[in-house]
Structures are given as structure tokens and as C-alpha cells.
Design a protein around this motif. Sequence first.
Motif, mmCIF file in Angstrom:
data_model
loop_
_atom_site.group_PDB
_atom_site.id
_atom_site.type_symbol
_atom_site.label_atom_id
_atom_site.label_comp_id
_atom_site.label_asym_id
_atom_site.label_seq_id
_atom_site.Cartn_x
_atom_site.Cartn_y
_atom_site.Cartn_z
ATOM 1 N N CYS A 52 0.832 -1.209 0.000
ATOM 2 C CA CYS A 52 0.000 0.000 0.000
ATOM 3 C C CYS A 52 0.865 1.257 0.000
ATOM 4 N N CYS A 107 -5.118 1.791 -2.910
ATOM 5 C CA CYS A 107 -4.446 0.964 -1.904
ATOM 6 C C CYS A 107 -5.271 -0.267 -1.506
ATOM 7 N N ILE A 108 -6.576 -0.203 -1.683
ATOM 8 C CA ILE A 108 -7.445 -1.294 -1.229
ATOM 9 C C ILE A 108 -7.124 -2.608 -1.943
ATOM 10 N N PRO A 109 -7.148 -2.649 -3.279
ATOM 11 C CA PRO A 109 -6.808 -3.915 -3.933
ATOM 12 C C PRO A 109 -5.315 -4.243 -3.882
ATOM 13 N N ALA A 110 -4.478 -3.226 -3.598
ATOM 14 C CA ALA A 110 -3.034 -3.456 -3.523
ATOM 15 C C ALA A 110 -2.640 -4.269 -2.294
ATOM 16 N N CYS A 111 -3.467 -4.217 -1.252
ATOM 17 C CA CYS A 111 -3.138 -4.941 -0.018
ATOM 18 C C CYS A 111 -3.377 -6.439 -0.208
ATOM 19 N N PRO A 112 -2.330 -7.243 -0.132
ATOM 20 C CA PRO A 112 -2.494 -8.683 -0.336
ATOM 21 C C PRO A 112 -3.210 -9.390 0.821
ATOM 22 N N PHE A 146 -9.795 -0.890 3.702
ATOM 23 C CA PHE A 146 -11.196 -0.862 3.244
ATOM 24 C C PHE A 146 -11.799 0.528 3.411
ATOM 25 N N GLY A 205 -5.974 -7.917 2.423
ATOM 26 C CA GLY A 205 -7.341 -7.400 2.554
ATOM 27 C C GLY A 205 -7.552 -6.565 3.798
#
Length: 60
Positions: A16, A45-50, A55, A52
Motif C-alpha cells: 500500500c 491501496c485497497i486492492p493493492a493490499c495482499p 477498506f 485485505g
Amino acid sequence: MRIQVDPTKCQGSGECIRICPQGAISMRGDVAFIDMSKCDFDGICIPACPHGAIFFADEA
């Protein structure tokens, strides 16, 4: 609306931080922290965090 980090899911991978073009994310200890004064709410940054851990959340 704001973007939050779930500290129970954050593993400190730093994905992120690398992807945030505003530089709004840093680490506080082992958990990502989002500086809302720098955040533009693009949500990149939301989908970048492996894990989850990031949010969108309603303001309380």
C-alpha cells in the motif's frame, strides 16, 4: 467516508505504501497508517493490499 486499515489483518507488507501516489500511507510499528489529510480517497491501496486489510468505512 474514509479509508481504514484493519490492524488484525495488516501484515506490514508495504504494498500500500509503494502504490499510494499521495504518500498518505506509512508504517506505525508493524501496521499501516493512513494520513487522511493526504489521502484523496482514490482507493488504489485497497486492492493493492495482499491481506485485505484496507477498506472503505463510513465515518462514525
